[in-house]
Write an enzyme that holds these catalytic residues in place. Structure first.
Site, PDB file in Angstrom:
ATOM      1  N   CYS B  86     -10.894  -3.489   3.272  1.00 27.79           N
ATOM      2  CA  CYS B  86     -10.565  -3.834   4.647  1.00 27.79           C
ATOM      3  C   CYS B  86     -11.825  -4.248   5.412  1.00 27.79           C
ATOM      4  O   CYS B  86     -12.413  -5.265   5.106  1.00 27.79           O
ATOM      5  CB  CYS B  86      -9.831  -2.664   5.305  1.00 27.79           C
ATOM      6  SG  CYS B  86      -8.880  -3.171   6.739  1.00 27.79           S
ATOM      7  N   HIS B 203      -5.358  -1.126   1.242  1.00 26.94           N
ATOM      8  CA  HIS B 203      -6.036   0.172   1.148  1.00 26.94           C
ATOM      9  C   HIS B 203      -5.549   0.976  -0.057  1.00 26.94           C
ATOM     10  O   HIS B 203      -4.628   1.785   0.085  1.00 26.94           O
ATOM     11  CB  HIS B 203      -5.753   0.991   2.402  1.00 26.94           C
ATOM     12  CG  HIS B 203      -6.473   0.529   3.616  1.00 26.94           C
ATOM     13  ND1 HIS B 203      -7.722   0.989   3.958  1.00 26.94           N
ATOM     14  CD2 HIS B 203      -6.123  -0.341   4.584  1.00 26.94           C
ATOM     15  CE1 HIS B 203      -8.113   0.418   5.098  1.00 26.94           C
ATOM     16  NE2 HIS B 203      -7.153  -0.401   5.496  1.00 26.94           N
ATOM     17  N   GLU B 205      -6.858   3.512  -1.330  1.00 28.88           N
ATOM     18  CA  GLU B 205      -7.094   4.959  -1.131  1.00 28.88           C
ATOM     19  C   GLU B 205      -5.939   5.611  -0.389  1.00 28.88           C
ATOM     20  O   GLU B 205      -5.810   6.830  -0.388  1.00 28.88           O
ATOM     21  CB  GLU B 205      -8.434   5.175  -0.402  1.00 28.88           C
ATOM     22  CG  GLU B 205      -8.421   5.020   1.118  1.00 28.88           C
ATOM     23  CD  GLU B 205      -8.488   3.570   1.593  1.00 28.88           C
ATOM     24  OE1 GLU B 205      -8.312   2.659   0.773  1.00 28.88           O
ATOM     25  OE2 GLU B 205      -8.693   3.358   2.811  1.00 28.88           O
TER      26      GLU B 205
END
Lengths: 743, 229
Positions: B86, B203, B205
């Site tokens: 990002c 993302h 994660e």
């Protein structure tokens, strides 16, 4: 008068000047009495801000005491920056909801953004790292020319602030009603996590300790904002733009990290954010709470603009600022940490023992006011209230006046087309609702659920208020706000724990508005007691009127709850085909007070359904136990649009229809769209027996009403299908309403 | 795996990345302060999401001048693995470690939602745990994720197989309909020519654990772990 004071050329203080600052003549006289003399201009500015409705709660304080605020897990109740409640041993949540209505009407983007900023500061001032944010928004009618711009501005402002700060905006509510045409509501909520021994409070203790200013520089923005928020709106209000503040979420993020780092050291004694009434309220509150005084050298305050004197500095509402009291001798350590985060820090004064807030400029005293008496003797009004006759008139509704419409399918689609019911995807997709990777129930379900680091538990939260109910019956409506928020939290499998409120009302000087406020507070107190969910923090926003038209009373409730094991959380969406659909609660027989009656028949009338506390208590127990034993696949509270809309919402995510049969008693539109408190559940057939016996044990009827599956939602009342709608067509309508509104 | 997660002022996914690296992947992971110079002993550097330096000027534009970034550039030049997620991806394009630029989303709005990604190159150090053309569902959360690059560079990127992830339909179809931000050819993630620097807007994660909506992001971290041994 000192030479320095004279150099400011402030006007001579008089009752007219005081009036310009929002003080009545009586309040002005009271201030003169407390001071033992006529205040100078700076002092008057401080007193008027502290005594504004926004800061002093002078119209509501008397009644707010009726709210239950104690409980075995309550660590801090009202009076602190945020309420704090234990959730797992010493792990606590700190939370609060606060209004930013007036600034958001004048400047939607910045007004809403700084509302978020303010509530985040309230939470991390307590030492808690914010882990979730929500907001409760009310706008005028969809056809009002200002609504699209306000909706867009407010949502973008919230997104701008929350996303950059890095707090997930996990949920909230958005509703539309013409009573908000000139007074949109923006209530911002934040929740943070803190260990009990790491909680900080706002006390200026320790005589001789340094008072330190940290954060953004002070500018001229928002001067006297708290006073503006304590007045009715008129056409000239939009010229008050300079009274609203500009926020910088990046600065706030740095401030958060700097504060949390400072709190890990033992150099810090007390901390208070500069919110409404800026440096004035933080200085007076910190000194007042500790029973001490403070001296402040205002020419040491970091400034963003030229030509700011003590008056402007004391009343600026510039954002992202904190006032600290540190241990003597530890100043440099504090300043180093703050500077590491590229923020300003300056020692601006010290704690004294004489009880005075004394302000200096070029080493000369230019103002001095006793701190404690100013808050202890703040005006307290027991305003006149009386029940307006129209409440009885509105309750005299006979539903047989309204024939049952024949084309119920079309009515259903029309309800989905109403912006209050329609999908809020357009809103929540602009919010980063996943940052911090704690969100384990995403927006769209009844409650948001976040997991907690270093704990198995999870925290659920939901914001609710049906203002139509509150308008028709403020006491019962306010009970509904508590009950609905608690049901939503329970729908996730969590046990309702404690709540925070934001009481949005009109002008309290009008007896019928005051009546609404008093009734709503008492109703909220009843429900909070019945559910054992104390009110641990809150905020009051009055004068939500424009040109004499008040908003519908809106006592927003944000309920929090705990899941003992976050893995047991439940969402609102059907998980499979062929599962049982169960209804808990009372099947409605009336269309009274419903959204359906309002939108389709354009009538805001009728008797508000009663909140049955016993039913709710049993329901909460069933949900908690049912979640723990993993008996429940999905659960959804029935609200606007009744059973029909609730079933659609459960099926819409996975495009699973349902076949449901409701007992044929009463009128079809009441069965489909009526709004008595209910919960609909999806239960796998293999769990049905266990679930049914759980309901028996808790004394609630487990009403099996249908099965999941198919491409349509089919509801029969008796033997004939009453409603037969395509899930695909309904979803298309439901999803496009808000995007088209803002086009 | 020894990993460092850079903390710029304004980073807000730094703790998330550290959590996944250390608690989920069991890596020896630590924060790297933006004013620091020390990358000693690391074999992975993560530039996390957020709003570095408030994203003033342009996203990632100020971060590239931070002291840590000169170290990260040197680290990447020597073959160290770098992942920018990002805002981290924006920092990588701004600092020239990856080609192209990221501009305002086509709808001019911040978008946070789960999207489908097609793995267009499962043969990178970051994607060996995925199958070629596998469709993942991973969240995005950005206002400026529209990937742009000039034609000449684009041709070269295709030649070197640098496109790693593309936005797609649930079935893996890549078309404008499934492009959330207007990125060129639905680009969601790319690697540099040498294959040791990955930048992506989604993302991973945020979906690398059981408790999340899915676990599709786990493969990325697992691939890196496998590569590093």
């Amino acid at each position: 008068m000192s030479k320095v004071y004279e150099s400011f050329n402030y006007p001579q203080v008089s009752k007219e000047i005081a009036k310009g600052m929002g003080m009545t003549e009586k309040e002005f006289n009271q201030a003169c009495e407390i001071l033992g003399r006529t205040p100078n201009y700076i002092e008057l500015g401080c007193v008027s801000a502290m005594w504004s409705e926004h800061c002093s709660y002078k119209s509501s304080r008397f009644h707010l005491r009726k709210l239950p605020s104690k409980g075995k897990d309550v660590v801090y109740g009202p009076g602190e920056n945020a309420g704090v409640v234990r959730v797992d041993k010493d792990l606590c949540i700190a939370f609060k909801v606060e209004s930013h209505n007036h600034p958001s009407f004048i400047e939607p983007f910045h007004g809403a953004a700084t509302g978020v900023g303010g509530i985040l500061r309230d939470v991390f001032t307590m030492g808690a790292r914010p882990i979730a944010a929500m907001n409760s928004l009310r706008f005028g009618s969809a056809t009002h020319p200002k609504t699209p711009r306000l909706l867009q501005g407010v949502v973008e402002g919230i997104a701008h602030y929350g996303n950059c700060f890095g707090v997930p905006t996990v949920g909230g509510e958005v509703a539309f009603n013409a009573s908000y045409n000139g007074n949109p509501l923006v209530n911002a909520f934040a929740l943070g996590l803190v260990r009990e021994d790491k909680i900080f409070t706002a006390e200026a203790s320790g005589v001789g300790n340094p008072v330190i200013y940290i954060g953004a520089k002070t500018g001229k923005d928002g001067i006297h904002g708290a006073t503006m928020a304590s007045e009715e709106f008129s056409e000239s209000s939009e010229s008050k733009r300079p009274n609203t503040q500009i926020g910088d979420p990046f600065k706030e993020k740095l401030l958060l990290e700097a504060c949390l780092e400072l709190m890990q050291t033992d150099a810090l004694v007390g901390i208070q954010d500069m919110g409404a009434a800026g440096l004035t309220s933080s200085a007076f509150e910190m000194a007042g709470r500790a029973g001490n005084g403070v001296k402040m050298y205002l020419d040491s305050v970091p400034l963003r603009e030229d030509k700011m004197g003590p008056y402007e500095i004391m009343l600026s509402e510039s954002q992202e600022r904190m006032l600290l009291v540190a241990k003597k001798g530890r100043e440099q350590e504090v300043i180093d940490i703050v500077n590491r985060w590229d923020l300003d820090a300056a020692v601006i004064g010290e704690v004294t023992d004489d009880g005075y807030v004394r302000l200096f400029w070029q080493d000369e005293e230019v103002a001095s006011v006793l701190a404690a008496p100013l808050s202890d003797n703040a005006p307290l009004y027991q305003r006149v209230y009386s029940r307006p006759d129209w409440l009885d008139d509105m309750a005299k509704f006979d539903q047989s006046e309204i024939p049952v419409p024949s084309a119920l399918d079309q009515i259903f689609y029309k309800l989905l087309n109403d912006p209050t019911i329609a999908s809020k995807r357009w809103v929540w997709e602009q919010y980063d609702h996943m940052v911090q990777i704690g969100s384990v129930v995403l927006p769209g379900s009844d409650a948001a659920v976040v997991r907690l680091p270093e704990s198995k538990k999870g925290v659920a939260m939901s914001s609710d208020c049906n203002s139509r109910f509150c308008y028709l019956n403020p006491r019962e409506g306010s009970k509904h706000a508590v009950a609905e928020a608690a049901r939503n939290v329970a729908a996730s499998g969590a046990r309702p724990l404690a709540l925070t409120n934001c009481l949005n009302f009109g002008n309290p000087e009008k007896p019928h508005v005051m009546y609404q406020l008093v009734e709503a507070i008492e109703g909220m107190a009843e429900a909070s007691l019945a559910f054992n969910t104390p009110v641990v923090s809150g905020n009051v926003s009055l004068y939500n009127e424009t040109e004499g038209n008040a908003i519908q009373p809106t006592p927003t409730v944000v309920m929090t709850g705990v899941l003992d094991d976050v893995q047991d959380r439940i969402t609102s969406f059907f998980k499979g085909v062929g599962n049982k659909i169960v209804l808990l609660g009372e099947i409605p027989t009336k269309i009274d007070a419903s959204h359906y009656l309002d939108i389709i028949h354009e009538k805001t009338v009728g008797v508000v359904p009663e909140v049955n506390f016993d039913l709710h208590t049993a329901l909460f127990k069933i949900m908690e136990k049912g979640a723990k034993e993993q008996l429940i696949s999905a659960a959804h509270d029935v609200a606007e649009g009744g059973i029909a809309v609730a079933l659609f919402e459960m099926g819409m995510r996975s495009m699973i229809g349902a076949e449901v049969s409701l007992p044929a008693k009463g009128r079809a539109d009441a069965l489909l769209f009526g709004e008595s408190p209910m919960m609909i559940l999806e239960i796998e057939p293999k769990n049905m027996k266990a679930f049914s016996s759980l309901c028996d044990k808790k004394g609630l009827k487990c009403q099996e009403i249908g099965t999941t599956g198919g491409e349509n939602l089919v509801i029969s009342c008796g033997s004939t299908p009453t409603l037969n709608v395509s899930m695909a067509k309904a979803t298309a309508i439901y999803e496009k309403v808000i995007p088209e509104l803002v086009k | 795996m020894k990993a460092g997660v850079v903390r710029f002022p304004g980073s807000n996914c730094d703790r998330d990345c550290l959590h996944v690296l250390s608690d989920v992947m069991g890596a020896d992971a630590r924060f790297l302060w933006h004013k620091d110079h020390d990358l000693k002993g690391l074999d992975l550097v993560v530039l996390p999401g957020g709003f570095s330096y408030g994203d003033y000027l342009r996203c990632g534009a100020i971060a590239k001048f931070s002291p840590i970034m000169s170290e990260v550039m040197e680290f990447a030049d020597k073959g160290g693995l770098v992942v920018g997620i990002c805002n981290g991806f924006q920092v990588l394009t701004e600092s020239g470690l990856l080609p192209g630029a990221l501009i305002r989303n086509k709808g001019l709005k911040f978008i946070c939602k789960y999207v489908n990604l097609r793995v267009d190159n499962a043969d990178t150090r970051f994607t060996t745990e995925y199958k070629q053309s596998q469709v993942l569902t991973v969240p995005i959360a950005h206002g400026e994720g529209c990937y742009m690059v000039d034609d000449a560079t684009w041709a070269e990127m295709l030649q070197y197989n640098q496109i790693v992830f593309r936005y797609c339909s649930p079935d893996g179809e890549v078309s404008e309909l499934y492009n959330p931000n207007g990125a060129r050819d639905n680009v969601a993630g790319i690697v540099n020519k040498a294959g040791n620097v990955l930048g992506m807007m989604p993302h991973p994660e945020r979906c690398a654990e059981d408790l999340m909506q899915n676990k599709d992001g786990y493969g990325l971290f697992a691939s890196v772990k496998n590569f590093l041994g």
